[in-house]
Design an enzyme around this catalytic site. Structure first.
Site, short mmCIF file in Angstrom:
data_model
loop_
_atom_site.label_atom_id
_atom_site.label_comp_id
_atom_site.label_asym_id
_atom_site.label_seq_id
_atom_site.Cartn_x
_atom_site.Cartn_y
_atom_site.Cartn_z
N SER A 274 0.80 -1.23 0.00
CA SER A 274 0.00 0.00 0.00
C SER A 274 0.83 1.27 0.00
O SER A 274 0.30 2.37 -0.11
CB SER A 274 -0.97 0.00 1.18
OG SER A 274 -0.29 0.26 2.36
N LYS B 81 -6.35 4.14 8.75
CA LYS B 81 -5.39 5.03 8.10
C LYS B 81 -5.88 6.47 8.11
O LYS B 81 -5.11 7.41 8.37
CB LYS B 81 -5.14 4.57 6.66
CG LYS B 81 -4.29 3.31 6.58
CD LYS B 81 -4.18 2.81 5.16
CE LYS B 81 -3.20 1.66 5.08
NZ LYS B 81 -3.21 1.05 3.75
#
Ligand code: ADP
Length: 779
Positions: free
Chosen positions: A679, A722
């Site tokens: 990611s 996140k």
């Protein structure tokens, strides 16, 4: 005294149970009328009478056939009239005789007899030899039997006539009547001597055997006597040392405890068996300690203690609400779970598994469930367990062995139906010592756990009433078979607002109380709490926050000890004084726009976090160096990003020189923490593009997304965590793959409101968003 052979008629005395040999003197008691008549008759004639023994002593009035026909002619030496009409006579045997016929039976028995004279028997060598043998045997017999006096032996040895010798010896032996009669009837001297020798040999054999038996019996007696004596002595010694009493009272106490413990049958039997073993042991041996420990364990387990469940759903809701802020979804799921339990009491539902980063309230939710149900609560941590024996215990043969953690927990719980929290179920490891997960499987399996077997306890324990709740930081590391049995409830990280609430309403009051403070001693301003959250912690949960609050309370408590009325209003200015310099920088990750540094978003078990990616260019040959403990996936991701950036050099304004002759060093700081996953792809590409093109990266943007070689952006996981991390770091623009749009639903509304989300499909969009145009050439 007549000794010649010949016939005579004379009165006869039938004898009962005795036999008179010639040459012997004996007392006889006479009572029967006929016998007395016979004696009186004999006294009138020549004092001689014929004595023959009855075949059966019981016969009162014997006929001809009731009497042995060979007997002894005797002389009556003395008569003594006894009271009651009986007589005692003293007779001396003279010689053998045989009844020829009975001449009359009344008023006394009268017989015609043939007398045998033995005085002139020839002593040939054979007879002599037999006599010697007989004498030596007799001497030996006397020595062994000890019933005959040595004087007798001397007189016997002196006898010269063989017949007499045999008769005298025979009269000294204790023989049965028929044996004696046989000797009497042995008219042939050889036969008589031989028979006697035979009898003596047999008697001696019997005596020898008797002696052996005697010795054995005596030995046996001595042994048991000796043991008895020693045991008594030992008791006395132990008593003297105060041990015996102790042991007895200990055994008694244990017995009483077993009786009172209300154990199930199999456990009670085992307990008594062990107690019996203990009883037989001296108190100080090591084995006794082992048995005592075992019994202590056995008795301390809650075999039949059960608390009553409170299945009041309304109340449960209230308790969960009272003890926790937010957590709407998990609370609902728990309440549903309890409601089903209430409806179907016997239903063995799945095990709850609370999953989330540290400090988000998994343990304390478990505790609340116990409160709500009014059950006892225990918690054990499975983190780092790598050995099956930790779950199931070691066998008693191991020194210092103990039951496994499950039973230790049960002992601590004190009831057989506690809420049992198995913490960090994802942190177990497996090695050659056996797989703890498979043991745990047995613990959690409702089909098996009513007979859970612990190696130490040896007997099964019922875990079926226990309500197990497990916790984990991430479901990825939970062993698959365990995962199948569990119902996952996820707890995400908290937003700053959540944390402020939790701190003000739960953590601060709790810490004030725990530190023995009162509300008049301390208060926190919201600003202070925010400062702690922003600058002293960076976490998904509230564990450090609670710790920092505790540290403040501790400092205030110290003052309060000196002055009861001390009061401190904790403001954000005061925080620095109390907790020292800030630990984290709040606000943008980087203070200003920089070249070659991009901010990524990462997700770990600890929750979300921001992650800086730095790139430096050095003159060289176009090599790529990667540092910062990157995993394989992340390294590949970096390669892909570099290839993409190089292929786009022209559009990005990267000179050929930079593209081909510069080495690239890519570093992800906080190098001690392993990082992996795809990611970070677009972040790496951004940093590379920035470094190579000389355009700075905007510092208020954070990003996450996987990149392909052609620059397509692929979706990633952990969006909510996140975004929260970006928010925590004071970043207000987040770049996300367009395919993650749906995940934004999970982000709390108040966070969403304050942030800008840029959803992208291609890397070009990312670079448009992140690179500012005022470039500086590298080099
Ligand atoms: P975990 O088990 O997830 O690591 P804990 O249950 O130990 O976390 O939580 C740490 C502390 O935070 C505890 O004191 C707990 O009471 C508190 N806490 C966590 N979440 C909440 C919440 N939503 N409301 C109130 N207190 C909370």
């Amino acid at each position: 005294m007549q000794q010649q052979n010949g016939y005579r008629v004379m009165p006869m005395l039938p004898l009962r149970g005795v036999l008179v040999f010639p040459y012997t003197v004996i007392h006889l008691d006479v009572g029967r009328k006929k016998s007395i008549n016979a004696i009186e008759e004999a006294m009138l004639i020549d004092k001689e009478i014929f004595l023959a023994t009855q075949k059966d002593a019981q016969t009162d009035d014997p006929g001809e056939d009731d009497i042995y026909h060979i007997g002894t002619v005797a002389e009556i030496r003395q008569i003594l009239k006894m009271p009651g009409g009986t007589m005692r006579i003293l007779v001396e045997g003279i010689c053998r005789a045989k009844i020829r016929q009975f001449t009359s039976m009344d008023p006394y028995i009268k017989v015609e007899i043939e007398q045998f004279n033995e005085s002139d028997i020839e002593k040939d060598n054979r007879v002599e030899a037999l006599m010697r043998t007989l004498i030596s045997q007799f001497e030996q017999y006397v020595r062994m039997s000890k019933k005959i006096s040595p004087e007798t032996v001397i007189s016997v040895v002196a006898i010269e006539e063989p017949g007499r010798l045999a008769d005298v010896i025979a009269s000294h032996l204790t023989l049965k009547i028929n044996e004696k009669q046989r000797i009497l009837e042995a008219l042939d001297i050889n036969e008589r001597l031989e028979y006697l020798c035979e009898i003596l040999a047999k008697e001696m054999e019997v005596l020898e055997l008797e002696r052996k038996i005697n010795i054995r019996v005596r030995k046996q007696m001595e042994k048991s006597q000796k043991e008895y004596y020693l045991r008594e002595q030992m008791k006395a010694i132990q008593k003297e040392l105060g041990e015996r009493d102790e042991k007895i009272t200990e055994i008694e106490e244990l017995k009483e405890k077993i009786e009172k413990a209300n154990l199930p049958k199999h456990a009670e039997e085992k307990a008594y068996k062990e107690l019996e073993r203990l009883e037989k042991m001296p108190p100080m041996v090591a084995e006794a300690v082992v048995v005592r420990n075992y019994l202590d364990w056995l008795l301390s387990l809650p075999w039949s203690v059960e608390t009553r469940d409170r299945l009041d759903i309304k109340m449960a809701e209230e308790i969960l609400e009272r003890e926790h802020y937010g957590l709407k979804k998990p609370k609902e799921r728990i309440i549903e779970y309890l409601a089903i339990r209430k409806l179907a009491k016997k239903m063995k539902g799945p095990i709850l598994c609370l999953v989330g980063p540290p400090g988000v309230g998994k343990t304390s939710l478990g505790k609340s469930v116990a409160h709500a149900l009014n059950r006892n609560f225990v918690r054990i941590s499975l983190g780092g367990i790598r050995d099956e024996a930790e779950i199931r215990g070691h066998r008693r043969t191991y020194v210092g062995s103990m039951p496994g953690r499950i039973l230790q927990g049960m002992k601590q719980a004190g009831s057989k139906n506690p809420v049992f929290l198995l913490d960090e179920i994802d942190k177990m490891t497996m090695d050659f010592r056996g797989d703890p997960a498979s043991a745990l499987l047995e613990v959690l399996d409702p089909e098996q756990n009513n007979t859970f077997s612990d190696h130490y306890l040896e007997i099964p324990f019922d875990l079926s009433k226990v309500m197990f709740i497990t916790t984990a930081n991430s479901i990825h590391n939970i062993p698959r078979p365990l995962l199948d049995r569990m119902e996952i409830i996820e707890l995400g990280g908290y937003t700053e607002e959540d944390k402020v609430h939790i701190a003000m309403d739960y953590l601060i009051p709790k810490q004030i109380k725990e530190h023995g403070l009162k509300d008049i001693n301390i208060s926190f301003t919201e600003g202070a709490v925010r400062k702690i959250i922003r600058e002293y912690t960076r976490e998904a949960g509230v564990r450090n926050l609670e710790r920092q609050i505790a540290a403040v309370c501790r400092k205030v408590a110290r003052q309060v000890v000196e002055d009861k009325n001390y009061y401190a209003n904790i403001t954000s200015n005061r925080i620095i004084k109390m907790l020292g310099p800030e630990k984290y920088r709040y606000g943008t990750a980087e203070k200003e726009n920089q070249i070659g540094v991009a901010t990524g978003l990462a997700w770990t078990e600890m929750g979300g976090d921001i992650l800086a990616v730095e790139v430096a260019l050095l003159k060289g040959k176009g090599n790529l160096t990667l540092t910062g403990k990157l995993g394989d996936v992340m390294k590949e991701s970096a390669q892909a990003a570099l290839t993409y950036v190089r292929s786009r050099a022209e559009q990005l304004g990267i000179s050929d020189e930079v593209r081909d002759t510069y080495d690239v060093h890519l570093h992800v700081p906080e190098g001690a923490i392993p990082k992996d996953g795809p990611s970070a792809g677009i972040t790496i590409a951004t940093a590379l593009a920035s470094a190579m093109s000389g355009k700075p990266v905007r510092n208020d943007v954070a990003m996450t997304g996987e990149i392909t070689l052609r620059g397509r952006v692929l979706p990633i996981g952990g969006v909510k965590e996140k975004v929260l991390a970006a928010h925590r770091a004071g970043i207000n623009t987040v770049i996300l793959p367009v395919e993650n749009k749906k995940d934004l639903d999970e982000v709390p509304a108040n966070v969403k409101k304050r942030m800008r989300f840029v959803l992208v499909e291609h890397m070009d969009e990312v670079l448009n968003e992140t690179l500012s145009q005022d470039e500086k050439r590298p080099g």
